[in-house]
Design a protein around this motif. Structure first.
Motif, PDB file in Angstrom:
ATOM      1  N   LEU A 118       3.278   0.053   0.202  1.00 24.16           N
ATOM      2  CA  LEU A 118       2.741   0.395   1.785  1.00 24.16           C
ATOM      3  C   LEU A 118       2.438   1.994   1.844  1.00 24.16           C
ATOM      4  O   LEU A 118       1.363   1.891   2.718  1.00 24.16           O
ATOM      5  N   VAL A 119       2.946   2.949   1.217  1.00 27.47           N
ATOM      6  CA  VAL A 119       2.460   4.037   1.259  1.00 27.47           C
ATOM      7  C   VAL A 119       1.078   4.164   0.600  1.00 27.47           C
ATOM      8  O   VAL A 119       0.244   5.012   1.321  1.00 27.47           O
ATOM      9  N   ARG A 121      -0.974   1.618   0.282  1.00 26.37           N
ATOM     10  CA  ARG A 121      -1.924   0.652   1.061  1.00 26.37           C
ATOM     11  C   ARG A 121      -1.160   0.370   2.421  1.00 26.37           C
ATOM     12  O   ARG A 121      -0.630  -1.039   2.586  1.00 26.37           O
ATOM     13  N   PRO A 122      -1.358   1.104   3.631  1.00 31.59           N
ATOM     14  CA  PRO A 122      -0.598   0.746   4.650  1.00 31.59           C
ATOM     15  C   PRO A 122      -1.215  -0.666   5.393  1.00 31.59           C
ATOM     16  O   PRO A 122      -0.358  -1.339   6.053  1.00 31.59           O
ATOM     17  N   ASP A 123      -2.456  -0.945   5.107  1.00 27.27           N
ATOM     18  CA  ASP A 123      -2.906  -2.107   5.768  1.00 27.27           C
ATOM     19  C   ASP A 123      -2.254  -3.413   5.171  1.00 27.27           C
ATOM     20  O   ASP A 123      -2.030  -4.527   5.840  1.00 27.27           O
ATOM     21  N   ALA A 125       0.974  -4.041   5.151  1.00 29.57           N
ATOM     22  CA  ALA A 125       1.736  -4.311   6.501  1.00 29.57           C
ATOM     23  C   ALA A 125       1.424  -5.632   7.292  1.00 29.57           C
ATOM     24  O   ALA A 125       2.378  -6.331   7.453  1.00 29.57           O
ATOM     25  N   ARG A 221      -1.119   0.617  11.026  1.00 30.58           N
ATOM     26  CA  ARG A 221      -0.402   1.556  10.458  1.00 30.58           C
ATOM     27  C   ARG A 221       1.055   1.768  11.093  1.00 30.58           C
ATOM     28  O   ARG A 221       2.163   2.074  10.325  1.00 30.58           O
ATOM     29  N   ALA A 224       3.092  -0.438   9.101  1.00 32.16           N
ATOM     30  CA  ALA A 224       3.689  -0.023   7.759  1.00 32.16           C
ATOM     31  C   ALA A 224       4.834   0.972   8.250  1.00 32.16           C
ATOM     32  O   ALA A 224       5.748   1.065   7.266  1.00 32.16           O
ATOM     33  N   VAL A 225       4.618   1.740   9.213  1.00 37.03           N
ATOM     34  CA  VAL A 225       5.627   2.677   9.323  1.00 37.03           C
ATOM     35  C   VAL A 225       6.928   2.123   9.662  1.00 37.03           C
ATOM     36  O   VAL A 225       7.971   2.458   9.380  1.00 37.03           O
ATOM     37  N   ALA A 237       7.216   7.419   5.891  1.00 36.72           N
ATOM     38  CA  ALA A 237       6.405   6.999   7.035  1.00 36.72           C
ATOM     39  C   ALA A 237       5.580   8.059   7.600  1.00 36.72           C
ATOM     40  O   ALA A 237       4.397   7.775   8.348  1.00 36.72           O
ATOM     41  N   LEU A 240       1.744   8.310   7.303  1.00 32.84           N
ATOM     42  CA  LEU A 240       0.760   7.414   7.759  1.00 32.84           C
ATOM     43  C   LEU A 240       0.364   7.690   9.248  1.00 32.84           C
ATOM     44  O   LEU A 240      -0.171   6.734   9.823  1.00 32.84           O
TER      45      LEU A 240
END
Length: 299
Positions: A118-119, A121-123, A125, A221, A224-225, A237, A240
Motif C-alpha cells: 500500500l505504501v 501503490r496506495p491505489d 486500497a 489515498r 490506503a491511509v 500513512a 500518502l
C-alpha cells in the motif's frame, strides 16, 4: 460589471501561471471492529473539518467593515497544502467508521505484506475487501462538507449585491494593501486547533451516509491511509497525504482570493471575493475530491 470582468481575467491568469482526557470524548464506534486514526492523521483531518465548519458559519448579515474583515479572516484561514492533506485524512477517518472495510483490511492483511504494498501503490486500497463500502462512506463525507460550504458561499455572494444599497459598502477599503497582507498572513498560519475539534471531527464523520461511484484519487489515498491504520502502520500513512490535482485546486482558489482582493475597491467587492474564492472555490475542491463532477462557479 467591470469588476466581474477584472476577476475573470485574474482567475485566468492564475490558472495559466499554475498550468485521551475527559474533555476529549472518545469517537463513536459503531462496531467492535472500528479503529481510531493515528493522532497526526486526526489532526490533519481536523484542519479540513474545522475550516469547512467555520467557513460555512460565516454570517451573511454584514453590518459594516468590521463584519467584512471578520468574514475574510475566517475564509482565508487555511493553508492549501494543509487542506490537501486534510481532505485525504478526512476521507480516511470516515472510512475507518465502516466496519465492513475495517474487517476486509484485517482479512487481506494476514499475509503481513499488505502494508508494504500500500505504501508503494496506495491505489491498491480500492481493490481490498470492503473497499467499495469504505469509499462510499468517504465520498459522502467529503461531498457533504463541500455542498454545505457551497450553499453558504452562494448566500454570501447574493449579499455582495444586495448590500450595495448601504452606503458603508460602497466606501473603498482604506489601506487595501495592508488588508491583503493580513489575509496572506492568516493563510500562511493555517489551522490552529481549539478545544473540542477532535469531538467535532468524529461527530461529522459519524453522520454516515453513502455516495456511490468510483473512488477519486483523494478517496483512494484516504482508503490506503485508513488501511495502514488498521494494520498498525499509521506512521507510514503520513507519506500518502498528498494528491496533486486537489492541491492545485486549493492553491488556485487561494491565489484567486489574493488577486480578487488586490483588484477590489469598495467593501461589497471584498464580500464578493470572500464568497467566490474564500468559500465557493474551496467547496468545489472538496466536492471534486469526493468524485463528484467539477462545479462551474457562476459569477
Amino acid at each position: 460589471m467591470d469588476f466581474t470582468i477584472r476577476l475573470g481575467l485574474a482567475a485566468a491568469a492564475t490558472a495559466i501561471l499554475l498550468a485521551g482526557c475527559a474533555a476529549t470524548p472518545t469517537p463513536q464506534r459503531g462496531a467492535a471492529q472500528s479503529v481510531r486514526a493515528d493522532r497526526q492523521i486526526e489532526a490533519q483531518a481536523s484542519a479540513f473539518e474545522a475550516f469547512m465548519r467555520n467557513a460555512r458559519a460565516i454570517d451573511d448579515k454584514f453590518s459594516g467593515p468590521a463584519a467584512v474583515n471578520e468574514g475574510l479572516r475566517v475564509g482565508a484561514a487555511y493553508d492549501p497544502k494543509q487542506m490537501e492533506a486534510g481532505m485525504i485524512a478526512y476521507a480516511a477517518v470516515a472510512a475507518l467508521q465502516d466496519p465492513k472495510f475495517v474487517a476486509g483490511v484485517r482479512k487481506a492483511g494476514k499475509d503481513g505484506q499488505l502494508a508494504k504494498r500500500l505504501v508503494a501503490r496506495p491505489d491498491l486500497a480500492t481493490t481490498l475487501p470492503g473497499a467499495d463500502s469504505g469509499a462510499a462512506r468517504a465520498n459522502a463525507a467529503l461531498y457533504r462538507q463541500g455542498e454545505a460550504l457551497n450553499a453558504s458561499g452562494l448566500r454570501v455572494k447574493k449579499v455582495s449585491y444586495s448590500v450595495q444599497h448601504q452606503a458603508w459598502s460602497q466606501v473603498f477599503v482604506p489601506d487595501a494593501k495592508a488588508r491583503l497582507t493580513r489575509v496572506k498572513q492568516i493563510s500562511s498560519a493555517g489551522y490552529r486547533p481549539v478545544a473540542g475539534d477532535e469531538a467535532r471531527l468524529y461527530a461529522a464523520v459519524s453522520e454516515g451516509g453513502r455516495r456511490g461511484g468510483p473512488a477519486s484519487p483523494v478517496v483512494a489515498r484516504g482508503l490506503a491511509v485508513a488501511a495502514l491504520t488498521v494494520l498498525g502502520d499509521g506512521g507510514k500513512a503520513r507519506s500518502l497525504l498528498n494528491e496533486p490535482k486537489s492541491g492545485m485546486c486549493l492553491r488556485v482558489a487561494k491565489l484567486n482570493l489574493y488577486q480578487c482582493l488586490a483588484s477590489a475597491g469598495p467593501y461589497y467587492e471584498d464580500i464578493y471575493c470572500l464568497a467566490m474564492h474564500g468559500m465557493m472555490e474551496p467547496s468545489s475542491c472538496a466536492t471534486r475530491a469526493s468524485g463528484a463532477p467539477i462545479r462551474t462557479a457562476q459569477r
